[in-house]
Design a protein around this motif. Structure first.
Motif, PDB file in Angstrom:
ATOM      1  N   ASP A 208      46.878 -19.007 -17.012  1.00  0.00           N
ATOM      2  CA  ASP A 208      46.628 -19.927 -18.119  1.00  0.00           C
ATOM      3  C   ASP A 208      45.544 -20.941 -17.790  1.00  0.00           C
ATOM      4  O   ASP A 208      45.732 -22.134 -17.904  1.00  0.00           O
ATOM      5  N   LEU A 209      44.413 -20.442 -17.343  1.00  0.00           N
ATOM      6  CA  LEU A 209      43.297 -21.333 -17.038  1.00  0.00           C
ATOM      7  C   LEU A 209      42.558 -21.680 -18.325  1.00  0.00           C
ATOM      8  O   LEU A 209      42.589 -20.932 -19.288  1.00  0.00           O
ATOM      9  N   PRO A 210      41.865 -22.836 -18.346  1.00  0.00           N
ATOM     10  CA  PRO A 210      40.986 -23.106 -19.480  1.00  0.00           C
ATOM     11  C   PRO A 210      39.920 -22.006 -19.567  1.00  0.00           C
ATOM     12  O   PRO A 210      39.578 -21.391 -18.547  1.00  0.00           O
ATOM     13  N   ALA A 211      39.404 -21.797 -20.783  1.00  0.00           N
ATOM     14  CA  ALA A 211      38.536 -20.642 -21.014  1.00  0.00           C
ATOM     15  C   ALA A 211      37.321 -20.599 -20.077  1.00  0.00           C
ATOM     16  O   ALA A 211      36.928 -19.532 -19.621  1.00  0.00           O
ATOM     17  N   GLN A 212      36.756 -21.783 -19.772  1.00  0.00           N
ATOM     18  CA  GLN A 212      35.576 -21.783 -18.905  1.00  0.00           C
ATOM     19  C   GLN A 212      35.894 -21.212 -17.521  1.00  0.00           C
ATOM     20  O   GLN A 212      35.088 -20.507 -16.939  1.00  0.00           O
TER      21      GLN A 212
ATOM     22  N   LEU B 260      38.358 -19.213 -17.008  1.00  0.00           N
ATOM     23  CA  LEU B 260      38.751 -17.816 -17.216  1.00  0.00           C
ATOM     24  C   LEU B 260      37.544 -16.903 -17.075  1.00  0.00           C
ATOM     25  O   LEU B 260      37.656 -15.771 -16.618  1.00  0.00           O
ATOM     26  N   SER B 261      36.373 -17.420 -17.464  1.00  0.00           N
ATOM     27  CA  SER B 261      35.190 -16.575 -17.356  1.00  0.00           C
ATOM     28  C   SER B 261      34.884 -16.291 -15.885  1.00  0.00           C
ATOM     29  O   SER B 261      34.320 -15.262 -15.544  1.00  0.00           O
TER      30      SER B 261
ATOM     31  N   VAL C  94      43.920 -30.957 -17.656  1.00  0.00           N
ATOM     32  CA  VAL C  94      43.879 -30.361 -18.995  1.00  0.00           C
ATOM     33  C   VAL C  94      44.639 -31.283 -19.945  1.00  0.00           C
ATOM     34  O   VAL C  94      45.557 -31.987 -19.534  1.00  0.00           O
ATOM     35  N   THR C  95      44.206 -31.284 -21.201  1.00  0.00           N
ATOM     36  CA  THR C  95      44.905 -32.101 -22.182  1.00  0.00           C
ATOM     37  C   THR C  95      45.863 -31.205 -22.936  1.00  0.00           C
ATOM     38  O   THR C  95      45.476 -30.154 -23.431  1.00  0.00           O
ATOM     39  N   GLU C  96      47.115 -31.612 -22.991  1.00  0.00           N
ATOM     40  CA  GLU C  96      48.084 -30.822 -23.712  1.00  0.00           C
ATOM     41  C   GLU C  96      49.032 -31.778 -24.425  1.00  0.00           C
ATOM     42  O   GLU C  96      49.536 -32.718 -23.816  1.00  0.00           O
TER      43      GLU C  96
ATOM     44  N   GLN D   8      47.252 -33.542 -18.313  1.00  0.00           N
ATOM     45  CA  GLN D   8      48.143 -32.990 -17.298  1.00  0.00           C
ATOM     46  C   GLN D   8      47.325 -32.396 -16.181  1.00  0.00           C
ATOM     47  O   GLN D   8      46.214 -31.953 -16.390  1.00  0.00           O
TER      48      GLN D   8
ATOM     49  N   LEU E 123      46.816 -29.472 -13.582  1.00  0.00           N
ATOM     50  CA  LEU E 123      47.182 -28.066 -13.499  1.00  0.00           C
ATOM     51  C   LEU E 123      46.762 -27.550 -12.128  1.00  0.00           C
ATOM     52  O   LEU E 123      45.672 -27.839 -11.646  1.00  0.00           O
TER      53      LEU E 123
END
Lengths: 241, 505
Positions: B66-70, B72-73, B122-124, B129, B131
């Protein structure tokens, strides 16, 4: 094809007969030149034989430049009623939309060609990675094509030019900025979708000098999508329920 | 006329088609790499190493799901790379992705393997938060193991992966000797260099006082920054090594720059200079100064304030233009403080020499001994001696009939981390590693090592010329457009006039 080309030429020369084209191109070149050569992190401050600075500036200047270019494309024709005149001339709505799209794209390309002195200067002062420069220009062309089709769509849903400009800018902001930010906020599948929708992701990938089929498919989808809905909106006058 | 609902159905179908096409395209794709150094294409070194693999390398990639999309690339790029490695190696590279955040056991496994989590914000639900993100990999071959604790994005990814595979697959690493016993740095003091060399070689210390000869199994011998006298006996052993085709790397300064006391002088004679002279390599006894130089921080007392300012210091030549040679490939820039110029005096046609590092056209030679005068106003007259050679390669029968290679750099400090260790510029390490590779006839990783870091500096320009170019680039394109507007208007006016005269042709 011939009819599309006739519309394209007519539109293009009407750009150049009025002041709009010159004003827009001069503003585009002025801003690009100022930020690439004179202000802040300009080419000489970075000291590298690359046009990355210009491509990043172009990424933003074109974003504002294009809605101004496309706002009148269909809005004005609908308002003044000339669209009726045009459609009686045995051209389809699709041909009108495509012709106007190509005219705008050619105008942007002419503006980009005018920045070739940047390339000449940089390549004479250092060893340039030509591949990366070609990729950068290609990226700007695809980006413009995407925004033009969005702009034409915006122009097709209203007969007020200012409203068309604002709608184009609003939709553009999603592709330019918001999807990118959302891509960073959300994780998992949703995050990837937003990241994929962001123009920046695909533009950056192209401007490194790598032509990836995924980026081409993305830009083609945005362009085709925009033009298709524009065509549908233009044909609205012939709808019955 | 068309029915409204038909139009809407058509649009929905079209949107679905676009969606499906994009989904397929994101799995099935191709890439054309137009960059000059093929930055995003597997390099020859990687392909060679993968072709030579004769056993299976298992890659366990620990990536949080569940990484941020950037980020994830980054995972996507790593997976793309692994797919390519798998294909290239004929199935000898196999991989699996593990998500350590899923359960504690996997997380512990990752940490025990040496994979460090990266903490990201990350903002949730409107709350920031922290991570714990894992982006590492463990490579295994037989009972051997290599760890990439954090997979770096970009071109470093290929370097990291290839070198790790190389480390695993080279079972019998060639040996490189590091001379000891004359005040040279220990292995710990050259940590960065040692780490990079250890990919391809086993670095072994050689103390000649306890050994009767330089072991002939050494691919090359490195003599780095000795400070005490090297005896004739030791030189005889080194000569015997070279006579059998052994290759030698020397990094040594014969001059001493003492910035603390501001005194620049010739260093003590430890015999190395004379030995190099027998190989026809002469070290000058004057300091090389270069207008293109690094700077020193100077503290000036201004009555009330202490002002720290950076002052250009020509005794620290900045090198950015390297002659074409395997050892200098892809190097961006180095700074070699307090150096003398090297000269090759050989006339023998069997021996060839090539300069490897040279100063700029605006270089000069300064007398020794001298006091440092930081306020000295340097002018063009100080830099009239032209480019000076600071490193060279000599190849030929240097100590016997067999061919041998010798690389000399007139600075001993530049590859040393020292004690306590200080980080040194990667290019300093790259240059020495490249040199050792060249001496050891193993130039495979040179391309990969410096891939994608190529700097493309702009030529230095006079202020006036630079200003002219700046404004020309802003004004010329606009002028071109305005000229076009003018010409078009003229043409239109002429046409209009013709029409008014009733001429419609």
């Amino acid at each position: 094809m011939n009819k599309i080309w006739i519309i394209t030429r007519r539109e293009l020369s009407s750009f150049f007969d009025s002041l709009i084209a010159y004003v827009l191109i001069v503003i585009f070149l002025g801003l690009s030149g100022f930020f690439t050569w004179l202000f802040g992190n300009n080419v000489f401050v970075i000291g590298q034989a690359s046009l990355q600075v210009f491509f990043q500036i172009g990424f933003w200047t074109l974003f504002f430049f294009i809605p101004a270019l496309t706002m009148k494309m269909l809005a004005e024709e609908t308002k003044s009623g000339t669209i009726e005149l045009l459609s009686t001339k045995a051209v389809t709505d699709w041909q009108i939309v495509t012709g106007k799209f190509l005219a705008c794209l050619l105008l942007v390309m002419i503006a980009l060609v005018a920045t070739l002195p940047y390339y000449v200067t940089v390549s004479r002062l250092g060893s340039v990675d030509h591949g990366a420069i070609i990729g950068g220009y290609l990226g700007l062309v695809f980006l413009s094509a995407g925004y033009i089709s969005i702009g034409i769509f915006a122009s097709s849903i209203t007969n007020n030019q200012i409203v068309a400009f604002l709608i184009a800018l609003l939709i553009g902001i999603f592709f330019q900025l918001l999807f990118d930010m959302l891509g960073f906020q959300f994780r998992g599948g949703l995050g990837s979708v937003f990241n994929y929708l962001s123009m920046r992701t695909h533009f950056d990938s192209l401007s490194r000098g790598v032509i990836d089929s995924r980026d081409l498919v993305y830009f083609a989808s945005v362009i085709l999508g925009g033009l298709t809905v524009s065509q549908a909106m233009l044909s609205k006058r012939n709808w019955y329920s | 006329m068309q029915k409204k609902s038909n139009v809407i159905i058509r649009l929905v179908v079209f949107a679905l088609i676009l969606f499906v096409v994009n989904m397929i395209a994101s799995k099935l794709y191709f890439r054309l790499d137009f960059t000059e150094d093929q930055r995003y294409t597997l390099s020859k070194a990687s392909k060679d190493i993968l072709n030579d693999l004769d056993d299976v390398v298992t890659v366990k990639a620990y990536f949080s799901e569940d990484l941020p999309a950037q980020l994830l690339s980054n995972r996507q790029d790593f997976e793309d790379l692994l797919v390519e490695y798998e294909n290239r190696s004929g199935g000898n590279v196999v991989y699996e992705f593990i998500s350590p955040n899923e359960d504690e056991e996997l997380e512990q496994e990752a940490q025990q393997s040496g994979i460090q989590p990266v903490i990201i914000n990350v903002t949730e639900k409107d709350q920031v938060q922290q991570l714990k993100a894992y982006m590492g990999a463990v490579l295994m071959m037989g009972d051997q193991k290599e760890v990439i604790s954090v997979v770096q994005p970009g071109v470093n990814m290929e370097y990291g992966l290839t070198t790790s595979i190389k480390k695993l697959s080279v079972t019998d690493k060639p040996k490189v000797g590091l001379l000891q016993g004359h005040g040279e740095p220990s292995l710990q003091e050259i940590a960065q260099l040692q780490q990079q060399l250890s990919i391809l070689y086993e670095v072994e210390t050689i103390d000649l006082s306890t050994q009767t000869e330089v072991p002939t199994y050494l691919r090359s011998l490195a003599i780095i920054n000795p400070s005490d006298t090297i005896s004739d006996m030791d030189f005889a052993k080194i000569d015997a090594f070279m006579a059998q085709g052994g290759n030698v790397f020397v990094a040594y300064s014969n001059l001493k720059g003492d910035l603390q006391n501001g005194y620049l002088s010739k260093g003590p004679n430890i015999g190395l200079e004379d030995w190099l002279a027998t190989k026809k390599v002469n070290m000058g006894d004057r300091f090389v100064v270069d207008a293109n130089s690094g700077s020193v921080t100077v503290q000036q007392n201004n009555g009330v304030f202490n002002i720290r300012s950076q002052i250009k210091f020509p005794y620290f030549p900045m090198l950015s233009d390297f002659p074409e040679h395997p050892t200098t490939q892809g190097l961006e820039g180095m700074m070699l403080p307090f150096v003398s110029a090297l000269n090759y005096t050989g006339t023998d046609s069997a021996t060839t020499f090539q300069p490897l590092i040279m100063t700029s056209d605006m270089s000069g030679l300064a007398q020794t001994p001298t006091m440092v005068n930081i306020d000295k106003k340097w002018n063009e007259n100080d830099f009239r001696d032209g480019p000076q050679t600071l490193a060279m390669a000599v190849e030929g029968p240097l100590a016997g009939n067999q061919n041998a290679k010798l690389i000399v750099v007139s600075n001993g400090q530049f590859a040393i981390n020292g004690n306590p260790p200080q980080q040194i510029s990667p290019d300093n390490v790259n240059f020495v590693s490249n040199a050792i590779d060249w001496l050891s006839d193993d130039t495979g990783l040179i391309d990969l090592r410096t891939k994608g870091v190529t700097s493309r500096p702009l030529e230095k320009l006079e202020d006036g010329e630079r200003e002219t170019l700046k404004y020309a680039n802003v004004v010329v394109p606009i002028l071109l457009v305005l000229i076009y507007a003018f010409v078009r208007k003229q043409r239109y006016a002429r046409k209009k006039q013709k029409w008014m005269q009733g001429n419609y042709n």
